[in-house]
Motif scaffolding. Structure first.
Motif, PDB file in Angstrom:
ATOM      1  N   ASP A  60       0.729  -1.229  -0.020  1.00 44.87           N
ATOM      2  CA  ASP A  60       0.116   0.047   0.003  1.00 44.87           C
ATOM      3  C   ASP A  60       0.868   1.268  -0.135  1.00 44.87           C
ATOM      4  O   ASP A  60       0.597   2.116  -0.646  1.00 44.87           O
ATOM      5  CB  ASP A  60      -1.049   0.133   1.366  1.00 44.87           C
ATOM      6  CG  ASP A  60      -2.131  -1.116   1.231  1.00 44.87           C
ATOM      7  OD1 ASP A  60      -2.063  -1.645  -0.047  1.00 44.87           O
ATOM      8  OD2 ASP A  60      -2.486  -1.395   2.132  1.00 44.87           O
ATOM      9  N   LEU A  61       2.029   1.175   0.709  1.00 45.29           N
ATOM     10  CA  LEU A  61       2.580   2.549   0.941  1.00 45.29           C
ATOM     11  C   LEU A  61       3.420   2.748  -0.660  1.00 45.29           C
ATOM     12  O   LEU A  61       3.698   3.734  -0.967  1.00 45.29           O
ATOM     13  CB  LEU A  61       4.106   2.235   1.882  1.00 45.29           C
ATOM     14  CG  LEU A  61       3.531   2.584   3.205  1.00 45.29           C
ATOM     15  CD1 LEU A  61       4.797   2.057   4.045  1.00 45.29           C
ATOM     16  CD2 LEU A  61       3.125   4.104   3.509  1.00 45.29           C
ATOM     17  N   VAL A  62       4.029   1.632  -1.150  1.00 46.46           N
ATOM     18  CA  VAL A  62       4.534   1.781  -2.369  1.00 46.46           C
ATOM     19  C   VAL A  62       3.452   2.218  -3.500  1.00 46.46           C
ATOM     20  O   VAL A  62       3.794   3.111  -4.366  1.00 46.46           O
ATOM     21  CB  VAL A  62       5.297   0.473  -2.819  1.00 46.46           C
ATOM     22  CG1 VAL A  62       5.850   0.490  -4.336  1.00 46.46           C
ATOM     23  CG2 VAL A  62       6.560  -0.071  -1.985  1.00 46.46           C
ATOM     24  N   SER A  63       2.430   1.735  -3.305  1.00 51.43           N
ATOM     25  CA  SER A  63       1.194   1.974  -4.368  1.00 51.43           C
ATOM     26  C   SER A  63       1.079   3.695  -4.195  1.00 51.43           C
ATOM     27  O   SER A  63       0.711   4.329  -5.290  1.00 51.43           O
ATOM     28  CB  SER A  63       0.208   1.030  -4.233  1.00 51.43           C
ATOM     29  OG  SER A  63       0.223   0.107  -4.621  1.00 51.43           O
ATOM     30  N   GLY A  75      11.049   6.032   1.607  1.00 49.28           N
ATOM     31  CA  GLY A  75      12.011   5.660   2.707  1.00 49.28           C
ATOM     32  C   GLY A  75      11.461   5.752   4.196  1.00 49.28           C
ATOM     33  O   GLY A  75      11.653   4.767   5.043  1.00 49.28           O
ATOM     34  N   GLY A  76      11.315   6.981   4.558  1.00 47.88           N
ATOM     35  CA  GLY A  76      10.834   7.236   5.583  1.00 47.88           C
ATOM     36  C   GLY A  76       9.555   6.672   6.223  1.00 47.88           C
ATOM     37  O   GLY A  76       9.573   6.173   7.346  1.00 47.88           O
ATOM     38  N   SER A  77       8.601   6.469   5.443  1.00 44.44           N
ATOM     39  CA  SER A  77       7.437   5.834   5.505  1.00 44.44           C
ATOM     40  C   SER A  77       7.492   4.358   6.046  1.00 44.44           C
ATOM     41  O   SER A  77       7.002   3.728   6.812  1.00 44.44           O
ATOM     42  CB  SER A  77       6.448   6.027   4.449  1.00 44.44           C
ATOM     43  OG  SER A  77       6.148   7.490   4.245  1.00 44.44           O
ATOM     44  N   LEU A  78       8.440   3.664   5.001  1.00 49.01           N
ATOM     45  CA  LEU A  78       8.824   2.229   5.344  1.00 49.01           C
ATOM     46  C   LEU A  78       9.609   2.167   6.576  1.00 49.01           C
ATOM     47  O   LEU A  78       9.136   1.153   7.459  1.00 49.01           O
ATOM     48  CB  LEU A  78       9.632   1.604   3.995  1.00 49.01           C
ATOM     49  CG  LEU A  78       8.994   1.623   2.756  1.00 49.01           C
ATOM     50  CD1 LEU A  78       9.936   1.160   1.731  1.00 49.01           C
ATOM     51  CD2 LEU A  78       7.782   0.534   2.880  1.00 49.01           C
ATOM     52  N   SER A  79      10.314   3.082   6.996  1.00 52.59           N
ATOM     53  CA  SER A  79      11.007   3.007   8.323  1.00 52.59           C
ATOM     54  C   SER A  79      10.167   3.129   9.377  1.00 52.59           C
ATOM     55  O   SER A  79      10.330   2.306  10.292  1.00 52.59           O
ATOM     56  CB  SER A  79      12.058   4.040   8.250  1.00 52.59           C
ATOM     57  OG  SER A  79      12.897   4.124   9.445  1.00 52.59           O
ATOM     58  N   ASP A  80       9.167   3.972   9.084  1.00 51.94           N
ATOM     59  CA  ASP A  80       8.099   4.016  10.356  1.00 51.94           C
ATOM     60  C   ASP A  80       7.315   2.823  10.522  1.00 51.94           C
ATOM     61  O   ASP A  80       7.269   2.362  11.629  1.00 51.94           O
ATOM     62  CB  ASP A  80       7.278   5.352  10.130  1.00 51.94           C
ATOM     63  CG  ASP A  80       7.997   6.560  10.106  1.00 51.94           C
ATOM     64  OD1 ASP A  80       9.001   6.741  10.782  1.00 51.94           O
ATOM     65  OD2 ASP A  80       7.609   7.595   9.619  1.00 51.94           O
ATOM     66  N   LEU A  81       6.938   2.027   9.336  1.00 51.30           N
ATOM     67  CA  LEU A  81       6.384   1.041   9.402  1.00 51.30           C
ATOM     68  C   LEU A  81       7.068  -0.113  10.160  1.00 51.30           C
ATOM     69  O   LEU A  81       6.458  -0.812  10.675  1.00 51.30           O
ATOM     70  CB  LEU A  81       5.906   0.522   7.769  1.00 51.30           C
ATOM     71  CG  LEU A  81       4.965  -0.782   7.907  1.00 51.30           C
ATOM     72  CD1 LEU A  81       3.496  -0.416   8.504  1.00 51.30           C
ATOM     73  CD2 LEU A  81       4.778  -1.110   6.334  1.00 51.30           C
ATOM     74  N   ALA A  82       8.242  -0.193   9.820  1.00 53.27           N
ATOM     75  CA  ALA A  82       9.116  -1.216  10.235  1.00 53.27           C
ATOM     76  C   ALA A  82       9.308  -0.901  11.611  1.00 53.27           C
ATOM     77  O   ALA A  82       9.358  -1.988  12.518  1.00 53.27           O
ATOM     78  CB  ALA A  82      10.634  -1.228   9.369  1.00 53.27           C
TER      79      ALA A  82
END
Length: 88
Positions: A60-63, A75-82
């Protein structure tokens, strides 16, 4: 000279087509098995379980990033998700 090149190209194409034909005609791994499953096409009987929910969140983030709907960096959003996942 041109006739020689055309002949060489023709021979090379014939060899390529013959090789591809042999590869396509080779029996599949399933066809070489013995027993009740021999010759069946499709995935093996035991499939892995469903992907964890965070995988869908990553998709969903990538889309959202590709559609321009994501505020901030990917990258920041993926880091927050991780971080959210590791803290759970």
């Amino acid at each position: 000279m041109n006739r020689r090149r055309l002949t060489l190209v023709g021979v090379a194409l014939a060899a390529l087509v013959a090789t591809a034909g042999l590869a396509a005609a080779a029996p599949s791994e399933n066809a070489q098995q013995s027993g009740p499953e021999a010759g069946q096409q499709g995935p093996p009987g035991e499939l892995p379980g469903p992907a964890p929910e965070f995988v869908s969140d990553i998709h969903d983030l990538v889309s959202d990033f590709l559609n321009g709907a994501l505020d901030g960096s990917l990258g920041g959003s993926l880091s927050d998700l991780a971080d959210d996942f590791s803290g759970a």
